[in-house]
Design a protein around this motif. Structure first.
Motif, PDB file in Angstrom:
ATOM      1  N   ARG A 133       0.831  -1.210   0.000  1.00  0.00           N
ATOM      2  CA  ARG A 133       0.000   0.000   0.000  1.00  0.00           C
ATOM      3  C   ARG A 133       0.863   1.257   0.000  1.00  0.00           C
ATOM      4  NH1 ARG A 133      -5.405  -0.578   1.321  1.00  0.00           N
ATOM      5  NH2 ARG A 133      -6.057  -2.608   2.162  1.00  0.00           N
ATOM      6  N   LYS A 134       1.873   1.254   0.835  1.00  0.00           N
ATOM      7  CA  LYS A 134       2.740   2.427   0.961  1.00  0.00           C
ATOM      8  C   LYS A 134       3.511   2.684  -0.325  1.00  0.00           C
ATOM      9  CE  LYS A 134       6.482   4.333   3.795  1.00  0.00           C
ATOM     10  NZ  LYS A 134       7.417   4.074   4.925  1.00  0.00           N
ATOM     11  N   ALA A 135       4.022   1.629  -0.943  1.00  0.00           N
ATOM     12  CA  ALA A 135       4.808   1.785  -2.168  1.00  0.00           C
ATOM     13  C   ALA A 135       3.971   2.392  -3.290  1.00  0.00           C
ATOM     14  CB  ALA A 135       5.381   0.440  -2.600  1.00  0.00           C
ATOM     15  N   VAL A 136       2.734   1.935  -3.440  1.00  0.00           N
ATOM     16  CA  VAL A 136       1.871   2.455  -4.497  1.00  0.00           C
ATOM     17  C   VAL A 136       1.426   3.879  -4.172  1.00  0.00           C
ATOM     18  CG1 VAL A 136      -0.320   2.129  -5.715  1.00  0.00           C
ATOM     19  CG2 VAL A 136       1.116   0.150  -5.157  1.00  0.00           C
ATOM     20  N   GLN A 137       1.140   4.146  -2.923  1.00  0.00           N
ATOM     21  CA  GLN A 137       0.733   5.487  -2.510  1.00  0.00           C
ATOM     22  C   GLN A 137       1.847   6.494  -2.773  1.00  0.00           C
ATOM     23  OE1 GLN A 137      -2.299   6.712  -0.915  1.00  0.00           O
ATOM     24  NE2 GLN A 137      -1.291   8.629  -1.474  1.00  0.00           N
ATOM     25  N   GLU A 138       3.074   6.131  -2.394  1.00  0.00           N
ATOM     26  CA  GLU A 138       4.192   7.055  -2.566  1.00  0.00           C
ATOM     27  C   GLU A 138       4.616   7.155  -4.026  1.00  0.00           C
ATOM     28  OE1 GLU A 138       7.249   5.676   0.031  1.00  0.00           O
ATOM     29  OE2 GLU A 138       6.288   6.491   1.848  1.00  0.00           O
ATOM     30  N   GLY A 139       4.511   6.046  -4.755  1.00  0.00           N
ATOM     31  CA  GLY A 139       4.983   6.052  -6.135  1.00  0.00           C
ATOM     32  C   GLY A 139       4.009   6.659  -7.125  1.00  0.00           C
ATOM     33  N   MET A 140       2.698   6.528  -6.832  1.00  0.00           N
ATOM     34  CA  MET A 140       1.701   6.983  -7.798  1.00  0.00           C
ATOM     35  C   MET A 140       0.658   7.907  -7.194  1.00  0.00           C
ATOM     36  SD  MET A 140       1.044   3.352  -9.797  1.00  0.00           S
ATOM     37  CE  MET A 140       0.158   4.122 -11.142  1.00  0.00           C
ATOM     38  N   GLY A 141       0.684   8.095  -5.889  1.00  0.00           N
ATOM     39  CA  GLY A 141      -0.341   8.913  -5.250  1.00  0.00           C
ATOM     40  C   GLY A 141      -1.695   8.245  -5.298  1.00  0.00           C
ATOM     41  N   LEU A 142      -1.710   6.929  -5.317  1.00  0.00           N
ATOM     42  CA  LEU A 142      -2.947   6.164  -5.465  1.00  0.00           C
ATOM     43  C   LEU A 142      -3.178   5.314  -4.230  1.00  0.00           C
ATOM     44  CD1 LEU A 142      -5.310   5.204  -7.296  1.00  0.00           C
ATOM     45  CD2 LEU A 142      -3.756   3.433  -8.159  1.00  0.00           C
ATOM     46  N   ALA A 143      -4.341   5.461  -3.610  1.00  0.00           N
ATOM     47  CA  ALA A 143      -4.689   4.662  -2.439  1.00  0.00           C
ATOM     48  C   ALA A 143      -5.350   3.362  -2.892  1.00  0.00           C
ATOM     49  CB  ALA A 143      -5.634   5.438  -1.518  1.00  0.00           C
ATOM     50  N   LEU A 144      -4.823   2.235  -2.440  1.00  0.00           N
ATOM     51  CA  LEU A 144      -5.394   0.933  -2.784  1.00  0.00           C
ATOM     52  C   LEU A 144      -6.565   0.619  -1.865  1.00  0.00           C
ATOM     53  CD1 LEU A 144      -2.108  -1.145  -3.310  1.00  0.00           C
ATOM     54  CD2 LEU A 144      -3.505   0.012  -5.037  1.00  0.00           C
ATOM     55  N   ASP A 145      -7.622   0.090  -2.428  1.00  0.00           N
ATOM     56  CA  ASP A 145      -8.791  -0.284  -1.631  1.00  0.00           C
ATOM     57  C   ASP A 145      -8.637  -1.643  -0.987  1.00  0.00           C
ATOM     58  OD1 ASP A 145     -10.961   1.868  -2.203  1.00  0.00           O
ATOM     59  OD2 ASP A 145     -10.116   1.406  -4.159  1.00  0.00           O
ATOM     60  N   ASP A 146      -7.889  -2.536  -1.637  1.00  0.00           N
ATOM     61  CA  ASP A 146      -7.744  -3.886  -1.114  1.00  0.00           C
ATOM     62  C   ASP A 146      -6.399  -4.446  -1.568  1.00  0.00           C
ATOM     63  OD1 ASP A 146      -8.431  -6.127   0.275  1.00  0.00           O
ATOM     64  OD2 ASP A 146     -10.201  -6.624  -0.916  1.00  0.00           O
ATOM     65  N   VAL A 147      -5.698  -5.083  -0.650  1.00  0.00           N
ATOM     66  CA  VAL A 147      -4.424  -5.744  -0.948  1.00  0.00           C
ATOM     67  C   VAL A 147      -4.532  -7.170  -0.437  1.00  0.00           C
ATOM     68  CG1 VAL A 147      -1.937  -5.739  -0.622  1.00  0.00           C
ATOM     69  CG2 VAL A 147      -3.172  -3.570  -0.748  1.00  0.00           C
ATOM     70  N   ILE A 148      -4.319  -8.138  -1.325  1.00  0.00           N
ATOM     71  CA  ILE A 148      -4.596  -9.532  -0.997  1.00  0.00           C
ATOM     72  C   ILE A 148      -3.336 -10.380  -1.165  1.00  0.00           C
ATOM     73  CG2 ILE A 148      -6.057 -11.517  -1.520  1.00  0.00           C
ATOM     74  CD1 ILE A 148      -7.985  -9.542  -2.864  1.00  0.00           C
ATOM     75  N   PRO A 149      -2.715 -10.816  -0.067  1.00  0.00           N
ATOM     76  CA  PRO A 149      -1.583 -11.744  -0.176  1.00  0.00           C
ATOM     77  C   PRO A 149      -2.090 -13.169  -0.395  1.00  0.00           C
ATOM     78  CG  PRO A 149      -1.960 -11.176   2.118  1.00  0.00           C
ATOM     79  CD  PRO A 149      -2.978 -10.413   1.323  1.00  0.00           C
ATOM     80  N   LEU A 150      -1.434 -13.888  -1.311  1.00  0.00           N
ATOM     81  CA  LEU A 150      -1.850 -15.237  -1.667  1.00  0.00           C
ATOM     82  C   LEU A 150      -0.662 -16.191  -1.601  1.00  0.00           C
ATOM     83  CD1 LEU A 150      -3.918 -14.257  -4.824  1.00  0.00           C
ATOM     84  CD2 LEU A 150      -4.882 -14.937  -2.611  1.00  0.00           C
ATOM     85  N   ALA A 151      -0.969 -17.467  -1.538  1.00  0.00           N
ATOM     86  CA  ALA A 151       0.075 -18.490  -1.557  1.00  0.00           C
ATOM     87  C   ALA A 151       0.584 -18.688  -2.978  1.00  0.00           C
ATOM     88  CB  ALA A 151      -0.467 -19.802  -0.991  1.00  0.00           C
ATOM     89  N   HIS A 152       1.672 -19.433  -3.126  1.00  0.00           N
ATOM     90  CA  HIS A 152       2.260 -19.692  -4.436  1.00  0.00           C
ATOM     91  C   HIS A 152       1.259 -20.395  -5.351  1.00  0.00           C
ATOM     92  CE1 HIS A 152       6.707 -19.598  -2.919  1.00  0.00           C
ATOM     93  NE2 HIS A 152       5.965 -18.643  -2.401  1.00  0.00           N
TER      94      HIS A 152
END
Length: 627
Positions: free
Chosen positions: A546-565
């Protein structure tokens, strides 16, 4: 000197069948080498087998395969589906079908699929859509395809290639012309169900000239090395059809061998002094990740003059890292050749300049996303987005940028404006197979809508993303590839295994805007998949994304989903399926999805049982079953 010399006129044949017969008469030397087993001769501890075919042998052997297909009752214009994992079988059966006027339909084999049901659904779709009368595969795969035949009224028989190999039936000559259909190339299905691209001999011959004569400027000293799957256009047209027409020797590695041991690619280039090899961006990244210093003993890449890259978004950082890492064993950065293409244009649309290496532009992200304008900045600019040039148009072909949704009377946009890429020329298909509606919506006059967004600068084409996948937030366009790249830089995220997409709110609360979602596969995922446990364990990684996208693009993510391989869906060619991921997310099924690595044995047994039952019913009711 062969006709592949840079000083010679390009060879001209009315059909690919004529090219096969001409090659056999003109040049008896070795044309294709097929390496199999677990390594590469001279390097691997385990011995390998290598089958070599002169052009004469290719002509004679393919004639036997073509005769065998005719003996099955197939005639000119009939379709035959090919599910053949072995490169040698595939090439000979494909050539034989084309020479007999039978239209081959390549389908990827069920190797490493894991989800058997998904594979069979896709196969049923292609077989039914193509109207194939016969399907040729191995005896082992055949046992899984009973339900495919039961669900496909046109499919009269499934034939084991082992029997075709032994056939002595002569090939009966047929009259073929440039307008005849050469084969059907079904799209990979990364954005929708696979569509059957109808390619004529004229389409193929035009595109082969673009690739070999205009783009690569072949010499009689060239040798190609390929591990690319032959059931997709880059492997098939780029490394089977084009080299035969221009009589360039090719060494084929099994795709799974490269995926297991990427250094096998380098070993083959070294042993055979390969000069031309292509791969998608992920393959260059895989070499960086998996090839160790100890693997490089005896490797020499100094003969590699064309290192092509295409088929998926190209990352400058990946190719630069590849060139830097392997410079010590002879790789030249000027060999890099970023390209752009698609099945609807046979294969190639644009190549970057030969021998000049990769060219890039850094574009101000603010104006790019908000206004679709190209404002150049320095490479070190914090707001810059770096894009790779895919080169200029080929002779007799056109590339232009249009406003999305514009009609056939629209005027192309000037350079520096982002819009939909459209193409026209003799390489472009006439239609999708028996799909008038999709064909109609894909063409605007003579222009084919690629569905990709990009711009031109000094005549060079730069790709921004797929038009259907652009995420719109507060009137600004965001390209998923840029979001994915930022997320991939976060420690704990598996690079190349990130998907960003816009989606409806699954709860239905937020209906007035598109939600921005990032799903990624995490490193060190638990062996036993548990969605809740994984999300909790990887919460810090998700927060970092979330932080990387916010700082890199000024875009707030609504959902971030970690998944298994292995959870993120991919096509048979390894492309990430954003549309499928979005569909799973909106249905609430993404977190419950099983890894493709976790083969469902019970499901496989059920499918095998259903297959055998289907065969039994077909036999009792008079369906034709061939051994």
């Amino acid at each position: 000197m062969s006709p592949a010399s840079t000083n010679a006129d390009p060879p001209s044949f009315p059909t690919f069948a004529h090219a096969i017969e001409s090659a056999a008469k003109a040049d008896p030397t070795i044309g294709f080498r097929f390496i199999s087993d677990e390594g590469v001769p001279g390097f691997a501890a385990k011995a390998t087998s290598e089958a070599s075919f002169s052009y004469t042998a290719l002509e004679r052997s393919s004639a036997r395969y073509g005769g065998a297909l005719q003996a099955l009752g197939l005639e000119k214009g009939d379709r035959v589906a090919l599910i053949l994992p072995a490169n040698e079988d595939f090439v000979l059966c494909f050539f034989g079908a084309v020479r007999a006027g039978i239209i081959p339909v390549p389908i990827y084999p069920p190797l490493g699929i894991g989800q058997l049901q998904t594979y069979l659904d896709n196969t049923r779709h292609i077989v039914a859509k193509s109207g194939a009368k016969a399907l040729v595969t191995t005896a082992q795969i055949k046992r899984l395809l009973g339900t495919v035949q039961a669900a496909s009224p046109s499919l009269e028989q499934i034939v084991a290639v082992e029997a075709i190999r032994e056939s002595l039936e002569p090939l009966k000559g047929v009259k073929l012309g440039p307008d005849d259909v050469a084969f059907l190339q079904f799209t990979s299905g990364s954005t929708s169900r696979p569509k059957g691209v109808t390619l004529t001999h004229e389409n193929l011959m035009a595109n082969v000239r673009c690739i070999m004569h205009d783009g690569l400027r072949l010499t009689d000293r060239d040798t190609g090395i390929s591990w690319l799957p032959l059931y997709h256009d880059m492997g098939l047209i780029g490394f089977v059809l084009s080299p035969l027409i221009y009589r360039i020797p090719i060494v084929f590695l099994p795709p799974l061998l490269f995926l297991k041991r990427p250094v096998s690619w380098f070993q083959a280039i070294t042993r055979h002094k390969g000069t031309i090899a292509y791969a998608p961006n992920f393959a260059y990244a895989l070499c960086l990740k998996r090839i160790r210093e100890s693997d490089l003993s005896g490797i020499d890449l100094s003969s590699w003059r064309v290192a092509g890259c295409g088929a998926e978004p190209i990352r400058a950082e990946t190719l630069e890292a590849f060139a830097t890492r392997f410079a010590e064993i002879g790789f030249h950065a000027n060999a890099l050749l970023p390209s752009y293409g698609m099945a609807e244009s046979s294969l190639a649309i644009a190549f970057s300049e030969l021998g000049e290496g990769m060219k890039t532009l850094s574009i101000n992200s603010e104006t790019l996303w908000a206004e679709s304008l190209v404002n150049k900045v320095n490479d070190d600019n914090e707001q810059g987005v770096r894009l790779v040039s895919c080169g200029k148009k080929f002779p007799r072909h056109e590339i232009a940028i249009f406003e999305q949704g514009s009609d056939e009377h629209a005027i192309p946009l000037p350079e520096g404006r982002v819009g939909e890429i459209r193409i026209k020329g003799p390489s472009v298909m006439k239609s999708y197979w028996e799909d008038a509606e999709r064909t109609r919506t894909t063409f605007v006059g003579e222009w084919l809508k690629t569905g990709d967004l990009g711009f031109l600068d000094e005549g060079r084409l730069y790709i921004c993303g797929r038009s259907k996948e652009v995420i719109i937030v507060n009137g600004r366009n965001y390209y998923p590839q840029d979001i994915e790249w930022l997320a991939s830089q976060v420690e704990g995220v598996r690079r190349g295994n990130v998907i960003a997409f816009g989606a409806r709110d699954p709860s239905g609360i937020e209906r007035d805007r598109e939600r921005v979602v990032v799903a990624f596969e995490a490193h060190d995922a638990p062996k036993e998949f548990d969605a809740k446990a994984l999300a909790l364990a990887r919460a810090p990684v998700a927060a970092a994304v979330r932080k990387a996208v916010q700082e890199g693009m000024g875009l707030a993510l609504d959902d971030v989903i970690p998944l298994a391989h292995g959870i993120l869906p991919k096509t048979s060619s390894g492309k990430l399926q954003r549309a499928k991921t979005r569909e799973l997310y909106e249905k609430g099924e993404l977190l419950s999805r099983k890894s493709a690595r976790d083969t469902d044995k019970i499901g496989m047994f059920k499918e095998a049982a259903k297959s055998q039952l289907s065969y039994f019913k077909l036999a009792v009711l008079g369906g034709r079953i061939r051994k």
